[in-house]
Design a protein around this motif. Structure first.
Motif, short mmCIF file in Angstrom:
data_model
loop_
_atom_site.label_atom_id
_atom_site.label_comp_id
_atom_site.label_asym_id
_atom_site.label_seq_id
_atom_site.Cartn_x
_atom_site.Cartn_y
_atom_site.Cartn_z
N ALA A 91 -14.46 -4.67 5.42
CA ALA A 91 -15.19 -5.70 4.67
C ALA A 91 -14.70 -5.79 3.23
O ALA A 91 -14.71 -6.87 2.63
CB ALA A 91 -16.68 -5.42 4.70
N ALA A 92 -14.22 -4.68 2.68
CA ALA A 92 -13.74 -4.66 1.30
C ALA A 92 -12.42 -5.40 1.15
O ALA A 92 -12.02 -5.77 0.04
CB ALA A 92 -13.59 -3.23 0.80
N GLY A 93 -11.74 -5.62 2.25
CA GLY A 93 -10.47 -6.35 2.20
C GLY A 93 -9.30 -5.43 1.90
O GLY A 93 -9.46 -4.23 1.72
N PRO A 94 -8.12 -6.03 1.83
CA PRO A 94 -6.92 -5.22 1.60
C PRO A 94 -6.91 -4.63 0.20
O PRO A 94 -7.52 -5.18 -0.72
CB PRO A 94 -5.78 -6.23 1.77
N PRO A 95 -6.24 -3.50 0.05
CA PRO A 95 -6.15 -2.87 -1.27
C PRO A 95 -5.36 -3.74 -2.22
O PRO A 95 -4.50 -4.52 -1.81
CB PRO A 95 -5.45 -1.55 -1.01
N LYS A 96 -5.64 -3.62 -3.51
CA LYS A 96 -4.88 -4.35 -4.52
C LYS A 96 -3.47 -3.79 -4.55
O LYS A 96 -3.26 -2.60 -4.43
CB LYS A 96 -5.54 -4.20 -5.88
N GLU A 97 -2.54 -4.68 -4.75
CA GLU A 97 -1.14 -4.27 -4.84
C GLU A 97 -0.90 -3.54 -6.15
O GLU A 97 -1.38 -3.98 -7.19
CB GLU A 97 -0.22 -5.48 -4.74
N GLU A 98 -0.16 -2.47 -6.09
CA GLU A 98 0.21 -1.75 -7.30
C GLU A 98 1.43 -2.44 -7.90
O GLU A 98 2.31 -2.87 -7.19
CB GLU A 98 0.52 -0.29 -6.99
N PHE B 129 -3.53 3.26 8.04
CA PHE B 129 -4.95 2.97 7.90
C PHE B 129 -5.73 4.27 7.99
O PHE B 129 -5.52 5.06 8.89
CB PHE B 129 -5.43 1.99 8.98
N ILE B 130 -6.61 4.47 7.02
CA ILE B 130 -7.47 5.65 7.00
C ILE B 130 -8.90 5.12 7.02
O ILE B 130 -9.37 4.55 6.04
CB ILE B 130 -7.21 6.52 5.76
N ASN B 131 -9.57 5.28 8.17
CA ASN B 131 -10.92 4.75 8.36
C ASN B 131 -10.97 3.25 8.04
O ASN B 131 -11.92 2.76 7.45
CB ASN B 131 -11.95 5.49 7.52
N GLY B 132 -9.95 2.53 8.42
CA GLY B 132 -9.92 1.09 8.20
C GLY B 132 -9.40 0.67 6.84
O GLY B 132 -9.24 -0.51 6.58
N ARG B 133 -9.14 1.60 5.96
CA ARG B 133 -8.59 1.27 4.64
C ARG B 133 -7.07 1.31 4.71
O ARG B 133 -6.49 2.31 5.10
CB ARG B 133 -9.08 2.26 3.60
N GLY B 134 -6.45 0.22 4.32
CA GLY B 134 -5.01 0.12 4.43
C GLY B 134 -4.29 0.77 3.28
O GLY B 134 -4.76 0.79 2.15
N LEU B 135 -3.13 1.30 3.57
CA LEU B 135 -2.23 1.86 2.57
C LEU B 135 -0.85 1.37 2.94
O LEU B 135 -0.32 1.72 3.99
CB LEU B 135 -2.29 3.39 2.58
N ARG B 136 -0.29 0.47 2.13
CA ARG B 136 0.97 -0.17 2.47
C ARG B 136 2.14 0.43 1.71
O ARG B 136 2.00 0.84 0.56
CB ARG B 136 0.90 -1.65 2.12
N GLY B 137 3.27 0.44 2.38
CA GLY B 137 4.51 0.87 1.75
C GLY B 137 4.68 2.38 1.74
O GLY B 137 3.77 3.13 2.06
N ALA B 138 5.87 2.79 1.40
CA ALA B 138 6.17 4.22 1.30
C ALA B 138 5.42 4.78 0.10
O ALA B 138 5.54 4.28 -1.01
CB ALA B 138 7.66 4.44 1.15
N ARG B 139 4.63 5.79 0.32
CA ARG B 139 3.81 6.38 -0.74
C ARG B 139 3.95 7.89 -0.75
O ARG B 139 4.19 8.51 0.29
CB ARG B 139 2.32 6.06 -0.52
N PRO B 140 3.75 8.50 -1.89
CA PRO B 140 3.79 9.96 -1.95
C PRO B 140 2.53 10.57 -1.35
O PRO B 140 1.52 9.89 -1.14
CB PRO B 140 3.87 10.25 -3.46
N TYR B 141 2.63 11.83 -1.08
CA TYR B 141 1.50 12.58 -0.51
C TYR B 141 0.22 12.36 -1.31
O TYR B 141 -0.86 12.21 -0.74
CB TYR B 141 1.86 14.07 -0.47
N GLU B 142 0.32 12.33 -2.62
CA GLU B 142 -0.86 12.21 -3.49
C GLU B 142 -1.65 10.93 -3.23
O GLU B 142 -2.87 10.92 -3.37
CB GLU B 142 -0.45 12.28 -4.96
N THR C 43 6.05 -2.63 6.14
CA THR C 43 6.14 -1.31 6.73
C THR C 43 6.61 -0.33 5.67
O THR C 43 7.33 -0.73 4.75
CB THR C 43 7.14 -1.29 7.91
N PRO C 44 6.26 0.89 5.74
CA PRO C 44 5.26 1.40 6.67
C PRO C 44 3.86 0.99 6.23
O PRO C 44 3.62 0.69 5.06
CB PRO C 44 5.44 2.91 6.60
N ALA C 45 2.95 1.01 7.17
CA ALA C 45 1.55 0.70 6.89
C ALA C 45 0.68 1.74 7.57
O ALA C 45 0.93 2.11 8.72
CB ALA C 45 1.19 -0.69 7.39
#
Length: 64
Positions: free
Chosen positions: A56-63, A7-20, A3-5
């Motif tokens: 289908a593309a799967g989870p995003p690569k971890e930064e 999803f934008i059109n099914g694309r995941g964005l994990r963790g606290a992230r900046p606006y950019e 958390t937080p997690a």
């Protein structure tokens, strides 16, 4: 898996992230939507097609 997690059109964005980080994903999504529109995809089908492609593309690569 975390958390937080978001999803934008099914694309995941994990963790606290900046606006950019969100802005980058949304701009990329608009680019993909414009390609579908130019290819003649009916507007009613665009959201489903983008979600299917992102899932289908799967989870995003971890930064790291």
């Amino acid at each position: 898996t975390g958390t937080p997690a978001f999803f934008i059109n099914g694309r995941g964005l994990r963790g606290a992230r900046p606006y950019e980080a969100f802005e980058e994903i949304v701009k990329a999504a608009f680019g993909e939507v414009n390609k579908l529109i130019e290819a003649g995809t009916p507007l009613a089908e665009i959201y489903d097609k983008r979600c299917q492609a992102n899932v289908a593309a799967g989870p995003p690569k971890e930064e790291g």
